[in-house]
Motif scaffolding. Structure first.
Motif, PDB file in Angstrom:
ATOM      1  N   VAL A   1       0.846  -1.195   0.000  1.00  0.00           N
ATOM      2  CA  VAL A   1       0.000   0.000   0.000  1.00  0.00           C
ATOM      3  C   VAL A   1       0.879   1.242   0.000  1.00  0.00           C
ATOM      4  O   VAL A   1       1.769   1.390   0.848  1.00  0.00           O
ATOM      5  N   LEU A   2       0.663   2.120  -0.960  1.00  0.00           N
ATOM      6  CA  LEU A   2       1.423   3.359  -1.062  1.00  0.00           C
ATOM      7  C   LEU A   2       0.551   4.514  -0.591  1.00  0.00           C
ATOM      8  O   LEU A   2      -0.616   4.633  -0.979  1.00  0.00           O
ATOM      9  N   ALA A   3       1.124   5.357   0.243  1.00  0.00           N
ATOM     10  CA  ALA A   3       0.384   6.493   0.794  1.00  0.00           C
ATOM     11  C   ALA A   3       1.116   7.788   0.510  1.00  0.00           C
ATOM     12  O   ALA A   3       2.336   7.809   0.310  1.00  0.00           O
ATOM     13  N   ASP A   4       0.364   8.901   0.491  1.00  0.00           N
ATOM     14  CA  ASP A   4       0.989  10.199   0.293  1.00  0.00           C
ATOM     15  C   ASP A   4       1.501  10.732   1.623  1.00  0.00           C
ATOM     16  O   ASP A   4       1.425  10.046   2.662  1.00  0.00           O
ATOM     17  N   GLU A   5       2.011  11.959   1.617  1.00  0.00           N
ATOM     18  CA  GLU A   5       2.624  12.526   2.820  1.00  0.00           C
ATOM     19  C   GLU A   5       1.624  12.731   3.943  1.00  0.00           C
ATOM     20  O   GLU A   5       1.992  12.862   5.116  1.00  0.00           O
ATOM     21  N   ASN A   6       0.345  12.739   3.606  1.00  0.00           N
ATOM     22  CA  ASN A   6      -0.699  12.906   4.626  1.00  0.00           C
ATOM     23  C   ASN A   6      -1.259  11.580   5.108  1.00  0.00           C
ATOM     24  O   ASN A   6      -2.194  11.553   5.921  1.00  0.00           O
TER      25      ASN A   6
ATOM     26  N   ASN B   1      -2.737   9.343   3.212  1.00  0.00           N
ATOM     27  CA  ASN B   1      -3.847   8.870   2.400  1.00  0.00           C
ATOM     28  C   ASN B   1      -3.361   7.807   1.414  1.00  0.00           C
ATOM     29  O   ASN B   1      -2.328   7.979   0.768  1.00  0.00           O
ATOM     30  N   ILE B   2      -4.111   6.731   1.293  1.00  0.00           N
ATOM     31  CA  ILE B   2      -3.730   5.658   0.379  1.00  0.00           C
ATOM     32  C   ILE B   2      -3.869   6.133  -1.059  1.00  0.00           C
ATOM     33  O   ILE B   2      -4.917   6.606  -1.485  1.00  0.00           O
ATOM     34  N   VAL B   3      -2.773   6.027  -1.786  1.00  0.00           N
ATOM     35  CA  VAL B   3      -2.736   6.467  -3.174  1.00  0.00           C
ATOM     36  C   VAL B   3      -2.910   5.291  -4.127  1.00  0.00           C
ATOM     37  O   VAL B   3      -3.610   5.381  -5.129  1.00  0.00           O
ATOM     38  N   GLU B   4      -2.272   4.186  -3.781  1.00  0.00           N
ATOM     39  CA  GLU B   4      -2.276   3.044  -4.684  1.00  0.00           C
ATOM     40  C   GLU B   4      -1.918   1.777  -3.915  1.00  0.00           C
ATOM     41  O   GLU B   4      -1.181   1.819  -2.933  1.00  0.00           O
ATOM     42  N   ALA B   5      -2.461   0.665  -4.344  1.00  0.00           N
ATOM     43  CA  ALA B   5      -2.080  -0.643  -3.814  1.00  0.00           C
ATOM     44  C   ALA B   5      -1.499  -1.461  -4.965  1.00  0.00           C
ATOM     45  O   ALA B   5      -2.130  -1.607  -6.021  1.00  0.00           O
ATOM     46  N   ARG B   6      -0.283  -1.936  -4.763  1.00  0.00           N
ATOM     47  CA  ARG B   6       0.393  -2.717  -5.799  1.00  0.00           C
ATOM     48  C   ARG B   6       0.709  -4.105  -5.266  1.00  0.00           C
ATOM     49  O   ARG B   6       0.924  -4.280  -4.066  1.00  0.00           O
ATOM     50  N   PRO B   7       0.789  -5.099  -6.156  1.00  0.00           N
ATOM     51  CA  PRO B   7       1.230  -6.426  -5.711  1.00  0.00           C
ATOM     52  C   PRO B   7       2.610  -6.361  -5.073  1.00  0.00           C
ATOM     53  O   PRO B   7       3.457  -5.570  -5.492  1.00  0.00           O
ATOM     54  N   TYR B   8       2.827  -7.176  -4.065  1.00  0.00           N
ATOM     55  CA  TYR B   8       4.105  -7.213  -3.368  1.00  0.00           C
ATOM     56  C   TYR B   8       5.217  -7.525  -4.374  1.00  0.00           C
ATOM     57  O   TYR B   8       5.138  -8.509  -5.114  1.00  0.00           O
ATOM     58  N   PRO B   9       6.266  -6.704  -4.427  1.00  0.00           N
ATOM     59  CA  PRO B   9       7.286  -6.873  -5.473  1.00  0.00           C
ATOM     60  C   PRO B   9       8.428  -7.796  -5.074  1.00  0.00           C
ATOM     61  O   PRO B   9       8.671  -8.064  -3.898  1.00  0.00           O
ATOM     62  N   LEU B  10       9.133  -8.268  -6.084  1.00  0.00           N
ATOM     63  CA  LEU B  10      10.434  -8.884  -5.868  1.00  0.00           C
ATOM     64  C   LEU B  10      11.400  -7.819  -5.365  1.00  0.00           C
ATOM     65  O   LEU B  10      11.134  -6.623  -5.487  1.00  0.00           O
ATOM     66  N   ASP B  11      12.527  -8.243  -4.813  1.00  0.00           N
ATOM     67  CA  ASP B  11      13.568  -7.283  -4.475  1.00  0.00           C
ATOM     68  C   ASP B  11      14.370  -6.982  -5.732  1.00  0.00           C
ATOM     69  O   ASP B  11      14.076  -6.052  -6.458  1.00  0.00           O
ATOM     70  N   VAL B  12      15.380  -7.800  -6.053  1.00  0.00           N
ATOM     71  CA  VAL B  12      16.191  -7.568  -7.247  1.00  0.00           C
ATOM     72  C   VAL B  12      15.791  -8.566  -8.336  1.00  0.00           C
ATOM     73  O   VAL B  12      15.688  -9.769  -8.080  1.00  0.00           O
ATOM     74  N   TYR B  13      15.589  -8.075  -9.530  1.00  0.00           N
ATOM     75  CA  TYR B  13      15.416  -8.931 -10.707  1.00  0.00           C
ATOM     76  C   TYR B  13      16.667  -8.751 -11.552  1.00  0.00           C
ATOM     77  O   TYR B  13      16.951  -7.655 -12.045  1.00  0.00           O
ATOM     78  N   TYR B  14      17.445  -9.823 -11.674  1.00  0.00           N
ATOM     79  CA  TYR B  14      18.731  -9.773 -12.368  1.00  0.00           C
ATOM     80  C   TYR B  14      18.628 -10.362 -13.776  1.00  0.00           C
ATOM     81  O   TYR B  14      17.831 -11.272 -14.025  1.00  0.00           O
ATOM     82  N   ILE B  15      19.498  -9.918 -14.649  1.00  0.00           N
ATOM     83  CA  ILE B  15      19.850 -10.681 -15.843  1.00  0.00           C
ATOM     84  C   ILE B  15      20.905 -11.683 -15.396  1.00  0.00           C
ATOM     85  O   ILE B  15      21.989 -11.304 -14.939  1.00  0.00           O
ATOM     86  N   HIS B  16      20.585 -12.975 -15.502  1.00  0.00           N
ATOM     87  CA  HIS B  16      21.456 -14.008 -14.949  1.00  0.00           C
ATOM     88  C   HIS B  16      22.806 -14.050 -15.652  1.00  0.00           C
ATOM     89  O   HIS B  16      23.849 -14.315 -15.045  1.00  0.00           O
TER      90      HIS B  16
END
Length: 330
Positions: A121-126, A128-143
């Protein structure tokens, strides 16, 4: 040595675990590991088993067996975010066929590894919820930037693939457009290839290019141990604020009967001096040389031993660090 925010620090590797993959990941989680490294390349990795083990630990085990009354509320409220779960994976070179394919692979890996996690969940400085995104990976590498003979069975007759520069645009979209990962990185590249991607990004930044936003590599994963410490790659990473993640830090890349790192006189002497294992000595050397590490083991006692690096600071003196640095081969 304090952990640096947004860096791996000490993680757990999952290469070549075979049928023990699920059990070993659960053991590592119970030992305290929350940062894991895997890859899409089969034969070496079983990424799906990593995802299943993570889901079992975070949800199935606790919800089915422990979430029965208020006394277990702390366990029941365990979430990926509250536990700091960070999973990194890699796209193999034979999948670098198009920008769309790179983005699709990242989305599929995110779903397979952390799709069970709660949305971010992403919130602004106040607040307030701005957006909800799927939980991300940390690093995605080119192997690896390309296949070469003997690297992997799938490299026997790979399809035509993008240049590393063109593939990097797809990687930038993984973070900047799709948000499938928080960071992107390279693995198994030469110093010249790393410098070329840095120059490629800088050129496009200077030209004001967007969509996707040009992005420097956040991390570089490479083989480094006391005998082959990857000094030039580490120098470039330090100069450009790129996290250096060492794999096979404990000497497992040397194809000979005895492990020349863990059985070296220097490492064994220091292990006795500090009353620590030879593995802890080598990992302390790496951490004090500003490397993140992703060691692995299939044995529960060794996993517990490795987990000491999560809670205890590196311990080598400057003199002993210099002594280990002298182990490097010409």
């Amino acid at each position: 040595m304090p952990e640096i925010p947004n860096q791996i620090g000490v993680g757990f590797g999952t290469a070549a675990l075979g049928d023990a993959n699920h059990e070993v990941v659960l053991l590592a989680l119970k030992a305290g590991f929350r940062k894991f490294d895997t890859a899409e390349a089969d034969y070496w990795y079983r990424q799906g088993e990593v995802g299943k083990a993570l889901e079992t630990f975070f949800y199935k085990d606790h919800q089915d067996d422990e979430c029965v009354d208020d006394s277990q509320q702390e366990e029941c409220s365990r979430t990926c975010a509250s536990e700091g779960l960070e999973i990194s994976t890699k796209i193999p070179p034979w999948s670098l066929t198009s920008e769309d394919n790179i983005r699709a692979n990242a989305k599929e890996s995110r779903e397979e590894l952390v799709g069970f996690c709660e949305d971010q969940v992403l919130a602004d400085e106040n607040g307030n919820i701005v957006e909800a995104r799927p939980y991300p990976l940390d690093v995605y590498y080119i192997h690896a930037p390309h296949c070469w003979d003997g690297w992997h069975p799938r490299c026997t007759s790979p399809p035509p693939t993008l240049s590393l520069r063109d593939a990097w645009r797809g990687m930038e979209a993984v973070v900047g457009i799709d948000h499938s990962a928080k960071r992107i990185g390279l693995s198994n590249v030469s110093p010249a290839e790393l410098l070329d991607i840095i120059a490629f990004v800088q050129e496009r930044q200077a030209a004001g290019e967007t969509n996707p936003q040009p992005r420097m590599p956040d991390a570089l994963q490479a083989f480094a141990d006391p005998l082959k410490p990857a000094k030039e790659l580490r120098r470039i990473c330090a100069e450009h604020d790129i996290e250096f993640v060492s794999y096979s830090t404990l000497g497992t890349q040397h194809r000979q009967g005895r492990n020349p790192v863990l059985t070296s006189d220097t490492v064994e002497m220091l292990a006795k001096r500090y009353n620590r294992s030879v593995a802890e000595v080598v990992l302390s050397w790496a951490r004090q040389n500003e490397m993140s590490v992703i060691p692995r083991s299939t044995r529960e006692n060794h996993i517990q031993e490795l987990s000491n690096m999560l809670t205890q600071p590196p311990f080598l003196s400057l003199e002993d660090l210099e002594l280990m640095d002298k182990m490097a081969l010409n």
